[in-house]
Enzyme design. Structure first.
Site, PDB file in Angstrom:
ATOM      1  N   CYS A   2     -33.402  39.433   0.954  1.00 24.67           N
ATOM      2  CA  CYS A   2     -34.464  39.607  -0.042  1.00 24.67           C
ATOM      3  C   CYS A   2     -34.846  38.270  -0.671  1.00 24.67           C
ATOM      4  O   CYS A   2     -34.013  37.387  -0.820  1.00 24.67           O
ATOM      5  CB  CYS A   2     -33.992  40.525  -1.160  1.00 24.67           C
ATOM      6  SG  CYS A   2     -33.551  42.155  -0.583  1.00 24.67           S
ATOM      7  N   ARG A  29     -37.309  34.054   5.373  1.00 26.71           N
ATOM      8  CA  ARG A  29     -36.004  34.691   5.133  1.00 26.71           C
ATOM      9  C   ARG A  29     -35.893  36.059   5.805  1.00 26.71           C
ATOM     10  O   ARG A  29     -34.815  36.601   5.925  1.00 26.71           O
ATOM     11  CB  ARG A  29     -35.784  34.881   3.618  1.00 26.71           C
ATOM     12  CG  ARG A  29     -35.588  33.598   2.860  1.00 26.71           C
ATOM     13  CD  ARG A  29     -35.750  33.822   1.366  1.00 26.71           C
ATOM     14  NE  ARG A  29     -34.692  34.625   0.799  1.00 26.71           N
ATOM     15  CZ  ARG A  29     -33.616  34.132   0.208  1.00 26.71           C
ATOM     16  NH1 ARG A  29     -33.460  32.839   0.115  1.00 26.71           N
ATOM     17  NH2 ARG A  29     -32.703  34.922  -0.296  1.00 26.71           N
ATOM     18  N   TRP A  76     -35.423  43.046   2.162  1.00 27.11           N
ATOM     19  CA  TRP A  76     -34.716  43.304   3.424  1.00 27.11           C
ATOM     20  C   TRP A  76     -33.815  44.492   3.115  1.00 27.11           C
ATOM     21  O   TRP A  76     -32.888  44.384   2.319  1.00 27.11           O
ATOM     22  CB  TRP A  76     -33.933  42.050   3.823  1.00 27.11           C
ATOM     23  CG  TRP A  76     -32.879  42.272   4.849  1.00 27.11           C
ATOM     24  CD1 TRP A  76     -31.559  42.555   4.620  1.00 27.11           C
ATOM     25  CD2 TRP A  76     -33.030  42.214   6.262  1.00 27.11           C
ATOM     26  NE1 TRP A  76     -30.900  42.677   5.810  1.00 27.11           N
ATOM     27  CE2 TRP A  76     -31.760  42.474   6.833  1.00 27.11           C
ATOM     28  CE3 TRP A  76     -34.106  41.964   7.118  1.00 27.11           C
ATOM     29  CZ2 TRP A  76     -31.549  42.492   8.207  1.00 27.11           C
ATOM     30  CZ3 TRP A  76     -33.886  41.983   8.480  1.00 27.11           C
ATOM     31  CH2 TRP A  76     -32.638  42.241   9.013  1.00 27.11           C
ATOM     32  N   ASN A 102     -32.043  40.785  -5.976  1.00 29.94           N
ATOM     33  CA  ASN A 102     -31.475  40.396  -4.689  1.00 29.94           C
ATOM     34  C   ASN A 102     -29.970  40.563  -4.825  1.00 29.94           C
ATOM     35  O   ASN A 102     -29.389  40.072  -5.785  1.00 29.94           O
ATOM     36  CB  ASN A 102     -31.853  38.933  -4.414  1.00 29.94           C
ATOM     37  CG  ASN A 102     -31.339  38.450  -3.085  1.00 29.94           C
ATOM     38  OD1 ASN A 102     -30.794  39.220  -2.308  1.00 29.94           O
ATOM     39  ND2 ASN A 102     -31.541  37.180  -2.824  1.00 29.94           N
ATOM     40  N   GLY A 103     -29.330  41.277  -3.888  1.00 31.78           N
ATOM     41  CA  GLY A 103     -27.885  41.490  -3.963  1.00 31.78           C
ATOM     42  C   GLY A 103     -27.564  42.968  -3.813  1.00 31.78           C
ATOM     43  O   GLY A 103     -28.407  43.744  -3.359  1.00 31.78           O
ATOM     44  N   GLU A 480     -17.950  35.370  24.721  1.00 32.39           N
ATOM     45  CA  GLU A 480     -18.941  34.979  23.714  1.00 32.39           C
ATOM     46  C   GLU A 480     -19.059  33.453  23.634  1.00 32.39           C
ATOM     47  O   GLU A 480     -20.158  32.915  23.508  1.00 32.39           O
ATOM     48  CB  GLU A 480     -18.567  35.589  22.352  1.00 32.39           C
ATOM     49  CG  GLU A 480     -19.457  35.193  21.190  1.00 32.39           C
ATOM     50  CD  GLU A 480     -20.932  35.554  21.354  1.00 32.39           C
ATOM     51  OE1 GLU A 480     -21.300  36.206  22.337  1.00 32.39           O
ATOM     52  OE2 GLU A 480     -21.725  35.116  20.498  1.00 32.39           O
ATOM     53  N   LYS A 484     -22.561  31.517  24.353  1.00 26.41           N
ATOM     54  CA  LYS A 484     -23.198  30.625  23.367  1.00 26.41           C
ATOM     55  C   LYS A 484     -23.505  29.280  24.011  1.00 26.41           C
ATOM     56  O   LYS A 484     -24.584  28.721  23.829  1.00 26.41           O
ATOM     57  CB  LYS A 484     -22.310  30.398  22.139  1.00 26.41           C
ATOM     58  CG  LYS A 484     -22.224  31.498  21.119  1.00 26.41           C
ATOM     59  CD  LYS A 484     -23.463  31.751  20.315  1.00 26.41           C
ATOM     60  CE  LYS A 484     -24.349  32.799  20.923  1.00 26.41           C
ATOM     61  NZ  LYS A 484     -24.170  34.161  20.656  1.00 26.41           N
ATOM     62  N   GLU A 487     -26.450  29.674  26.584  1.00 19.73           N
ATOM     63  CA  GLU A 487     -27.800  30.007  26.116  1.00 19.73           C
ATOM     64  C   GLU A 487     -28.444  28.916  25.274  1.00 19.73           C
ATOM     65  O   GLU A 487     -29.669  28.851  25.222  1.00 19.73           O
ATOM     66  CB  GLU A 487     -27.840  31.358  25.400  1.00 19.73           C
ATOM     67  CG  GLU A 487     -27.130  31.421  24.077  1.00 19.73           C
ATOM     68  CD  GLU A 487     -27.186  32.807  23.450  1.00 19.73           C
ATOM     69  OE1 GLU A 487     -28.122  33.560  23.701  1.00 19.73           O
ATOM     70  OE2 GLU A 487     -26.255  33.124  22.679  1.00 19.73           O
ATOM     71  N   HIS A 503      -7.971  33.944  41.216  1.00 19.93           N
ATOM     72  CA  HIS A 503      -8.462  34.715  42.358  1.00 19.93           C
ATOM     73  C   HIS A 503      -9.862  34.267  42.759  1.00 19.93           C
ATOM     74  O   HIS A 503     -10.740  35.101  42.997  1.00 19.93           O
ATOM     75  CB  HIS A 503      -8.426  36.214  42.026  1.00 19.93           C
ATOM     76  CG  HIS A 503      -7.036  36.690  41.728  1.00 19.93           C
ATOM     77  ND1 HIS A 503      -6.141  37.041  42.712  1.00 19.93           N
ATOM     78  CD2 HIS A 503      -6.367  36.815  40.555  1.00 19.93           C
ATOM     79  CE1 HIS A 503      -4.991  37.391  42.158  1.00 19.93           C
ATOM     80  NE2 HIS A 503      -5.100  37.251  40.845  1.00 19.93           N
ATOM     81  N   LYS A 603     -35.387  36.984  20.213  1.00 19.35           N
ATOM     82  CA  LYS A 603     -34.373  37.490  19.273  1.00 19.35           C
ATOM     83  C   LYS A 603     -34.082  38.967  19.535  1.00 19.35           C
ATOM     84  O   LYS A 603     -32.960  39.418  19.427  1.00 19.35           O
ATOM     85  CB  LYS A 603     -34.868  37.283  17.836  1.00 19.35           C
ATOM     86  CG  LYS A 603     -33.859  37.679  16.775  1.00 19.35           C
ATOM     87  CD  LYS A 603     -32.699  36.703  16.704  1.00 19.35           C
ATOM     88  CE  LYS A 603     -31.561  37.201  15.856  1.00 19.35           C
ATOM     89  NZ  LYS A 603     -30.277  36.632  16.272  1.00 19.35           N
TER      90      LYS A 603
HETATM   91  C1  F6R Z   1     -27.113  36.232  22.239  1.00 23.06           C
HETATM   92  C2  F6R Z   1     -27.878  37.317  21.644  1.00 23.06           C
HETATM   93  C3  F6R Z   1     -28.193  38.493  22.492  1.00 23.06           C
HETATM   94  C4  F6R Z   1     -28.155  39.802  21.673  1.00 23.06           C
HETATM   95  C5  F6R Z   1     -28.637  40.980  22.544  1.00 23.06           C
HETATM   96  C6  F6R Z   1     -28.541  42.298  21.791  1.00 23.06           C
HETATM   97  O1  F6R Z   1     -26.827  35.217  21.323  1.00 23.06           O
HETATM   98  O2  F6R Z   1     -28.260  37.262  20.511  1.00 23.06           O
HETATM   99  O3  F6R Z   1     -27.339  38.567  23.583  1.00 23.06           O
HETATM  100  O4  F6R Z   1     -26.850  40.013  21.241  1.00 23.06           O
HETATM  101  O5  F6R Z   1     -29.939  40.759  22.953  1.00 23.06           O
HETATM  102  O6  F6R Z   1     -29.326  42.286  20.643  1.00 23.06           O
HETATM  103  P1  F6R Z   1     -29.104  43.334  19.482  1.00 23.06           P
HETATM  104  O7  F6R Z   1     -27.778  43.041  18.866  1.00 23.06           O
HETATM  105  O8  F6R Z   1     -30.263  43.128  18.559  1.00 23.06           O
HETATM  106  O9  F6R Z   1     -29.111  44.697  20.120  1.00 23.06           O
END
Ligand code: F6R
Length: 608
Positions: A2, A29, A76, A102-103, A480, A484, A487, A503, A603
């Site tokens: 928020c 934000r 938000w 906010n909070g 993970e 990271k 990507e 293997h 995203k």
């Molecule tokens: C990687 C990343 C993606 C998401 C995936 C699922 O850093 O962000 O692999 O984790 O696209 O997205 P959500 O969590 O929004 O379902």
């Protein structure tokens, strides 16, 4: 997250235009609805709606409203889905008091119940609305001055807040208070601003006063007074000049949102931990009695479900499986009314995940989701929802929401452990104590490893590929870490269960080939040591994520990252991934790439 803004000015001009302009500066934000309150001719005008600023101002013409005093808010959603009714400002029954916040007010249910008994009518589902009614109650029924009513109301609140209040009962003032959520004042010769973030007014002034926790502020058009909310002693604090450019200010001084979000992790985990959501127990109870349990998610979110899968097997002693959302079809024949499906998603809008749970629901399964975005599509298909409370994530590569997803899986796991008798009440309490300390542990982990991450990144940035290896629950951490790195730095990295590397994959290892080992002091420790030696013997450069006192592995590897002691067996998937986020970030930066906007990635993936 928020965004709050308040403006009080010397001259009566189109303050509607000013407040919208400031809200636009807070758009970065993330938000789902917005609203403003303006005092015009001694009347309190409230305009609010769901949607983006441009969409809302097309429907409601806020800009021409004139006056000297206004507050605004971008919301938000946390309590109650995004909607016009839930958007701030929230007003008192008599419509004379407006509040933006906010909070999270943790005791809002209790306050709301008491106020309802006294005859107050609520129009939203938000925690914030209790504040305007509380102030009204003290002002009207206890005949306090308006200022005293605001102070007394704020003192009743438990939780986190940045609050701004305006009222026709005190039309020359903005009253504000802060605890844990940010609030700053900006000053120029015509106006005084108050906002949750400096960018709201940075194009109008660089003169800033930072407010501290438990402070109450009274703002007039010609000045402001800060008081300690507990002692009510006045505090003198002169403004300082910020040198940030607007973009830097949005990132709170960090060069990228990703780094800001990595640093926000202690705070977002703290938000999760203190919410103590009732849905966690309900989800655990349903998992406990189900015949089959499937977790479903994509990408980073999928890796977080491996904690859930592992804990159900360990504590519930039942077969459970994590399924990559795009492969959900392959288990459809196993789904019926005795099945539980747990989708995990930051956005709640990932199409592969949505399609999977839609079909599962049609076949009678219970959908128990773990989601960040309140009111998103996945939550609407769900029988129970656990919210992450991580706030919006702007960096495309998930960091703080991954840790929040993982902690939510642990949260359910602990309840399952108690239900199934895997541990007794005393052991449960001791795990909960440690669970509550995770935000602090993550903070220490960031502090202790950031310099080392930069050093290792300088070396890693010259590599073409690498391996990430682990055993047991931390195979997810290896997955993970490698994702990271891939990507955002575009270095080809693969993750395997460490035992599996022999293997086939080990054929790739040659002199100076990077191999990252996640090596907590749990039951995997001795075997991981052997795997490190195997890689060393083939010339690899090994990197260990180890417990801070672990000299044995420290002496085996070329570089090490150190995790505070005591988090090796239980909860290790939370702190052990943090140095790998930092390593990926600094490697991408060293290679000259922007970690916030990796190529080819979005995203939220809303296509199949
Ligand atoms: C990687 C990343 C993606 C998401 C995936 C699922 O850093 O962000 O692999 O984790 O696209 O997205 P959500 O969590 O929004 O379902």
């Amino acid at each position: 997250m928020c965004g709050i803004v308040g403006i009080i000015q010397k001259n009566e001009t189109k303050i509607g235009e000013e407040i919208i302009h400031a809200l636009q500066k807070l758009e970065y934000r993330g938000y789902d609805s917005l609203g403003v309150a303006i005092i015009e001719d001694d009347k309190l005008i409230i305009q609010k709606d769901k949607g983006k600023i441009n969409e809302v101002i097309e429907k409601i013409d806020i800009a021409p409203i004139s006056g000297k005093i206004a507050i605004g808010h971008t919301r938000w959603a946390t309590h109650g889905p995004p909607s016009k009714i839930n958007a701030h400002p929230h007003v008192s029954c008599d419509g004379k008091i407006a509040v933006v916040h906010n909070g999270i007010i943790e005791n809002f249910q209790e306050l709301r119940r008491n106020l309802k008994e006294k005859g107050h009518t609520f129009s939203s589902e938000t925690d914030t609305e209790v504040i305007s009614h509380l102030i009204e109650d003290f002002f009207v029924n206890e005949h306090l001055s308006f200022r005293e009513a605001v102070i007394k109301a704020i003192k009743q609140l438990v939780g986190t807040y940045a609050i701004c209040v305006i009222s026709t009962n005190a039309p020359q003032r903005i009253y504000c208070a802060k605890k844990d959520s940010p609030l700053v004042i900006g000053l120029n010769s015509n106006r005084i601003f108050v906002a949750s973030d400096i960018p709201a007014f940075l194009d109008q002034t660089q003169q800033v006063v930072l407010l501290h926790d438990n402070e109450f502020v009274e703002i007039r058009s010609d000045g402001y007074n800060i008081f300690n909310l507990i002692s009510m002693e006045q505090i003198t604090r002169a403004p300082y000049t910020v040198s940030w450019k607007a973009e830097m200010a949005q990132k709170a001084g960090y060069p990228h949102f990703m780094l800001k979000e990595i640093h926000e992790q202690p705070n977002s985990l703290y938000n999760y931990v203190r919410m103590k959501q009732k849905s966690v127990k309900k989800v655990a109870e349903k998992i406990y009695v189900a015949e089959r349990i499937f977790f479903v998610a994509a990408g980073t979110a999928y890796y977080s479900t491996l904690t859930g899968e592992y804990l159900v097997r360990k504590f519930n002693k039942k077969l459970s499986q994590s399924i990559i959302a795009s492969e959900f079809e392959s288990i459809l024949n196993l789904i019926d009314e005795n099945t539980v499906v747990v989708p995990v998603s930051q956005s709640g809008e990932t199409m592969d995940t949505i399609l999977g749970i839609k079909k599962a629901k049609e076949q009678g399964a219970s959908i128990l989701s773990i989601v960040n975005v309140v009111g998103s599509t996945i939550t609407r298909y769900s029988d129970e929802v656990i919210y992450l409370h991580a706030g919006p994530e702007i960096g495309v590569a998930a960091t703080k929401t991954y840790l929040a997803q993982t902690i939510a899986n642990w949260d359910v796991g602990l309840e399952l452990g108690l239900l199934s008798g895997s541990f007794n009440k005393t052991e449960y309490e001791s795990h909960r104590k440690k669970f509550n300390q995770l935000p602090k542990i993550v903070k220490t982990t960031i502090t202790n490893n950031e310099v080392q991450a930069r050093t290792v990144a300088n070396w890693f940035s010259k590599k073409k590929s690498g391996f990430y290896l682990a055993r047991g629950i931390n195979v997810q951490t290896a997955n993970e870490g490698a994702l990271k790195m891939k990507e955002i730095s575009y270095i080809h990295c693969e993750s395997y269960p460490a035992g599996e590397s022999k293997h086939g994959p080990i054929a790739l290892v040659e002199k100076d080939f990077p191999v990252v080992f996640i090596a907590p002091k749990d039951h995997t420790y001795r075997l991981i040591q052997s795997n490190i030696m195997e890689m060393n013997a083939r010339g690899a450069s090994t990197i260990g994520v180890i417990e801070e006192n672990d000299d044995e592995i420290k002496n085996l590897v070329t570089w090490s990252f150190k995790i505070p002691q005591g988090y090796s067996e239980i909860f290790s998937t939370i702190p052990y991934v943090v140095p790998l986020q930092l390593l990926a970030y600094y490697t991408a930066v060293k290679r000259g790439y922007s970690p916030d906007k990796p190529r080819n990635l979005a995203k939220s993936v809303t296509v199949l």
